[in-house]
Write a protein that holds these residues in place. Structure first.
Motif, short mmCIF file in Angstrom:
data_model
loop_
_atom_site.label_atom_id
_atom_site.label_comp_id
_atom_site.label_asym_id
_atom_site.label_seq_id
_atom_site.Cartn_x
_atom_site.Cartn_y
_atom_site.Cartn_z
N GLU A 15 0.89 -1.16 -0.04
CA GLU A 15 -0.18 -0.05 -0.02
C GLU A 15 0.84 1.39 -0.08
O GLU A 15 1.92 1.47 0.90
N ALA A 16 0.63 2.21 -0.90
CA ALA A 16 1.58 3.06 -1.17
C ALA A 16 1.03 4.65 -1.43
O ALA A 16 -0.08 4.48 -2.04
N ASP A 17 1.74 5.48 -1.11
CA ASP A 17 1.38 6.83 -1.28
C ASP A 17 2.75 7.81 -1.62
O ASP A 17 3.66 7.48 -0.86
N ILE A 18 2.77 8.81 -2.33
CA ILE A 18 3.81 9.68 -2.74
C ILE A 18 3.54 11.06 -2.18
O ILE A 18 2.74 11.59 -2.07
N ARG A 19 4.60 11.17 -1.35
CA ARG A 19 4.58 12.58 -0.29
C ARG A 19 4.62 13.90 -1.21
O ARG A 19 5.49 13.90 -1.99
N ALA A 20 3.59 14.64 -1.10
CA ALA A 20 3.47 15.96 -1.80
C ALA A 20 3.70 15.78 -3.31
O ALA A 20 4.68 16.58 -3.79
N GLU A 45 6.01 7.53 4.10
CA GLU A 45 6.51 6.24 4.74
C GLU A 45 5.17 6.11 6.06
O GLU A 45 4.82 4.92 6.16
N ASP A 46 4.53 7.06 6.39
CA ASP A 46 3.27 6.88 7.30
C ASP A 46 2.05 6.21 6.45
O ASP A 46 1.06 5.58 7.11
N LYS A 47 2.09 6.18 5.26
CA LYS A 47 1.13 5.76 4.20
C LYS A 47 1.57 4.43 3.44
O LYS A 47 0.72 4.12 2.65
N THR A 48 2.69 4.15 3.61
CA THR A 48 3.32 2.94 2.90
C THR A 48 3.86 1.97 3.69
O THR A 48 4.50 2.04 4.66
N ARG A 49 3.33 0.84 2.97
CA ARG A 49 3.66 -0.35 3.93
C ARG A 49 3.44 -1.83 3.21
O ARG A 49 2.81 -1.92 2.26
N LEU A 50 4.24 -2.93 3.31
CA LEU A 50 4.31 -4.03 2.95
C LEU A 50 3.45 -4.66 3.95
O LEU A 50 4.06 -4.91 5.09
#
Length: 424
Positions: free
Chosen positions: A156-161, A284-289
């Motif tokens: 689950e991933a998200d790119i910062r700004a 990092e707070d929205k990205t994890r395996l």
């Protein structure tokens, strides 16, 4: 109806994936811009010049002729972008850039041309800001893929700004792979480099990013991530995986599913490095395996995507299915927004108030009304009634309604009941 010249561009882009288009700036004629005028948001907030859509339209032909002449004579200059801030779910503010009407119209024209080219190149895993595709299409496809049981690990991933950190030079290099027209690319460069008038009166000259709220920004963002993420995943990540791998992206929010843990770990470890090469950083707070499998009952886990929480559940027939319910952050934020809204609108005439409220409820059900999510939207409806009851009783020093009186009011002005709008 699609403009004739756009169909020609789309056909050429589809049949020749290496073709570089020339003289695209020659398409920016008065006739083409008049056709593009239909896509202007008539309720758009004015830019730095304070000119409204209605005011610009009073002399539409003359204004467009002057704009086309400026572009042809290379005298066109992008105006300052007016910055506004809107609240985000985490309490922070999101910056939006508001262009003047002339710049918006020209951006629509350029975006339509780019769309005609790149819709032939974009991969099926990309759903955000594309014609004929949307969030529900992404949710439907992701649900079906995971329900197949062939994937057991999710990143689950998200790119910062993301919009703030796009490397403008690399973006223009990417565009040059399909566009061989310097005046056309220079128009885009001018919008990227346009000064931003902040709320404190300071003018900011951005070195990176595209202005959020800019009409041309979504297609530029999709082009950037097409090369940075989509093509890389398709041509490099998948090829080097031992098992199956799948990517689902909506703008800068994406989920990757893998059959094997080793493939998922390799991708997770290299993702940050890949993004860093293009000036981007994972949040990092929205990205994890995580393990997300119907096989392992002890570690099924849950993840969020596009406002929904995905998790495995056991039905009454003892069958494992994926349940999508409203994400808790989105649920709480929607209630908080409604509290603010009800405070501002509770003094409206009842007929107007309930008509506006029903429009809001329909919009909420239309998005969150997925099969299996009835309990969540029903609870939301219950909470909304409680907030409305309290807001109406604050309109005066005396209590306006008892619960019995409020029930009578709801019988007179019917609220739209919760309903499932999407059967997937």
């Amino acid at each position: 109806m699609k403009h004739t010249s756009l169909r020609g561009i789309a056909n050429k882009a589809s049949t020749d994936k290496t073709h570089r288009f020339r003289n695209l700036s020659g398409m920016l004629t008065a006739g083409f811009l008049l056709w593009c005028w239909q896509f202007i948001n008539r309720r758009a907030t004015p830019g730095v010049d304070k000119q409204t859509v209605a005011e610009y339209e009073e002399n539409l032909k003359g204004n467009i002729d002057a704009l086309v002449e400026q572009v042809k004579q290379k005298r066109y200059r992008a105006k300052l972008v007016l910055r506004k801030y809107i609240p985000k779910l985490n309490g922070k503010l999101r910056a939006l850039g508001l262009a003047v009407i002339a710049d918006k119209l020209l951006q629509i024209a350029v975006a339509k041309i780019l769309e005609a080219i790149y819709e032939q190149d974009f991969l099926s895993c990309s759903y955000g800001y594309r014609p004929g595709k949307g969030a529900h299409d992404a949710l439907r496809e992701l649900s079906a893929i995971l329900q197949s049981g062939r994937y057991h690990y999710v990143v689950e991933a998200d790119i910062r700004a993301f919009f703030d950190n796009i490397d403008q030079d690399k973006l223009l290099e990417m565009l040059a792979q399909r566009v061989d027209d310097k005046p056309f690319l220079n128009l885009i460069r001018k919008w990227l480099k346009a000064g931003i008038l902040d709320t404190d009166g300071q003018v900011i000259h951005p070195q990176t990013g595209t202005p959020q709220g800019g009409i041309v920004s979504p297609i530029l963002a999709n082009v950037y991530l097409h090369y940075v993420l989509d093509m890389w995943f398709e041509e490099v990540v998948k090829v080097n995986c031992q098992g199956k791998a799948y990517l689902c992206r909506y703008a800068d929010d994406f989920v990757c599913a893998f059959q094997y843990e080793s493939d998922a770990k390799r991708f997770y470890d290299v993702l940050g490095k890949r993004l860093a090469c293009y000036g981007l950083e994972i949040a990092e707070d929205k990205t994890r395996l995580m393990r997300f499998s119907c096989v392992d009952r002890t570690h099924r886990g849950a993840f969020e995507f596009l406002g929904f929480e995905f998790r495995w559940v056991l039905t009454a027939k003892r069958k494992l299915v994926i349940r999508r319910c409203t994400a808790r952050k989105k649920y709480r934020a929607a209630l908080a927004n409604f509290k603010d809204w009800s405070k501002k609108h509770c003094r409206l005439p009842k007929r107007v108030l309930f008509a506006k409220l029903n429009r809001k409820l329909r919009g909420y059900y239309n998005y969150y009304g997925l099969r299996g999510n009835y309990e969540s939207i029903s609870d939301f409806f219950y909470q909304i009634k409680g907030i409305l009851f309290r807001s109406l009783n604050r309109r005066s020093q005396r209590k306006s309604y008892t619960w019995k009186g409020f029930s009578g009011l709801l019988n007179t002005f019917q609220l739209v009941s919760p309903r499932i709008c999407h059967n997937f």
